[in-house]
Write a protein that holds these residues in place. Structure first.
Motif: not given
Length: 390
Positions: A281, A284-285, A235
């Motif tokens: 993007m 990562g989460p 992130v």
């Protein structure tokens, strides 16, 4: 609906995360066939979109990367007790099976065209090729797979900085495997191929998912530390590189009329083909959620996560059935059926965004009982090897 801890269930976090993305995935596919502007409009065009329409499309960006990453992770877990040669053969044959499914079954569900005038090569095609390539690389060991995955993952956007010709066999292969943003390729006999997903960037995601399976050889606390560190790093890397605006995505963000639309431009990264920053993007989460969901399950969402392929095929078939019902209820007749590339999908057909959400919720709820039945069937018939292909 509550998320509960399940003692002794080590990998329930994977099923839970996959279940969430399967449910979100249905939102975008519902929009494709139910929304009034889906054929003629672009929900990510900041000049014409609305915030709710933008986020309806944008949130579904998380589905494909996490779907492919978890496919690699699951492949590692499934192969831990198999001989390398046997597991390699399974991945190659399952990859070939998925490619066939995309060409024959999913193409028909997408188009409802019995003449197959357009062959759709989308996410199942990319997963099939990635699984095949991963099976071939398996004999080299996880370190080789990690190295190749990282090189492609971080380096494939170099092609955006080089002016390469798309002519000839080399250009065609490069498009198929690395660079195409989506292309309609004509075939003899009036048929076409819609190449929606290129291959190697998705293969990199699957290879990294496979290597991440090694975290599940660790104790829970150590695994969570790794997942949090890598997720946070991805992130932060996305934010930094996106702010610099030089490398990692072919579409740089631009200042807009308001700070909010500037923010939308910042997070509007490129999916076709998936850019480095698009993948950071989204993945990562996802890694952070894997750490957060450790030991957790959900009686509703996890069912979908345990039968992802079954759900994927069924949800598309149901959405297309609903679109046929909408077609006739909107006053169209059999004379209006044919369309390119979708039958039963005129440009003017569809309803407002509210109807998309209502149909989406209905689709997800209607699929629960079939998915739960199939989940139980798989658990009760683990000796049937053909079920591993579904």
């Amino acid at each position: 609906m509550s998320i509960t801890l399940t003692p002794g269930s080590r990998y329930s976090s994977i099923d839970l995360l996959r279940g969430i993305i399967m449910v979100i995935m249905a939102l975008d596919h519902t929009r494709d066939f139910v929304h009034e502007d889906a054929v003629t409009g672009n929900p990510l065009d900041l000049a014409t979109t609305t915030p709710i329409l933008f986020f309806t499309r944008w949130i579904t960006h998380y589905c494909a990367p996490l779907f492919v990453f978890l496919a690699g992770l699951s492949a590692y877990l499934a192969g831990r007790k198999r001989p390398v040669a046997a597991h390699s053969k399974f991945l190659i044959t399952r990859g070939l099976w998925l490619i066939l499914v995309e060409i024959v079954i999913m193409t028909f569900i997408f188009t409802l065209d019995p003449g197959y005038h357009v062959f759709f090569l989308a996410i199942i095609w990319a997963i099939g090729w990635s699984m095949l390539l991963m099976g071939l690389l398996l004999r080299g060991g996880w370190r080789i797979m990690l190295a190749i995955g990282l090189i492609i993952f971080f380096g494939h956007n170099i092609t955006n900085l080089i002016n390469l010709s798309n002519d000839g066999v080399g250009g065609a292969l490069r498009n198929v495997f690395l660079t195409t943003p989506g292309a309609l390729v004509p075939l003899p006999g009036g048929r076409n191929v819609l190449l929606a997903y290129t291959i190697l960037p998705w293969t990199a995601v699957m290879l990294l998912g496979y290597c991440a399976g090694r975290f599940y050889e660790m104790d829970v606390q150590r695994r969570q530390r790794w997942l949090v560190s890598l997720g946070s790093g991805a992130v932060l890397f996305f934010v930094l590189m996106r702010f610099i605006n030089i490398y990692g995505d072919p579409a740089p963000w631009k200042e807009q009329s308001s700070w909010f639309y500037t923010f939308l431009s910042f997070i509007n990264t490129t999916k076709y083909p998936p850019s480095l920053l698009f993948l950071c993007m989204t993945l990562g989460p996802g890694l952070l959620l894997l750490a957060l969901f450790e030991g957790r399950t959900n009686a509703f969402l996890s069912v979908y996560g345990r039968v992802p392929f079954f759900y994927y095929v069924l949800h598309f078939a149901l959405i297309r059935l609903i679109s046929v019902v909408m077609f006739f209820s909107s006053g169209y007749t059999m004379d209006d059926v044919k369309g390119f590339p979708f039958y039963f999908r005129p440009e003017a057909m569809g309803g407002p965004l509210e109807s998309v959400y209502l149909v989406w919720i209905g689709v997800v709820l209607m699929l629960f009982l079939p998915c739960r039945w199939y989940d139980r069937y798989k658990q009760q018939h683990k000796e049937k090897r053909w079920l591993s292909y579904l």
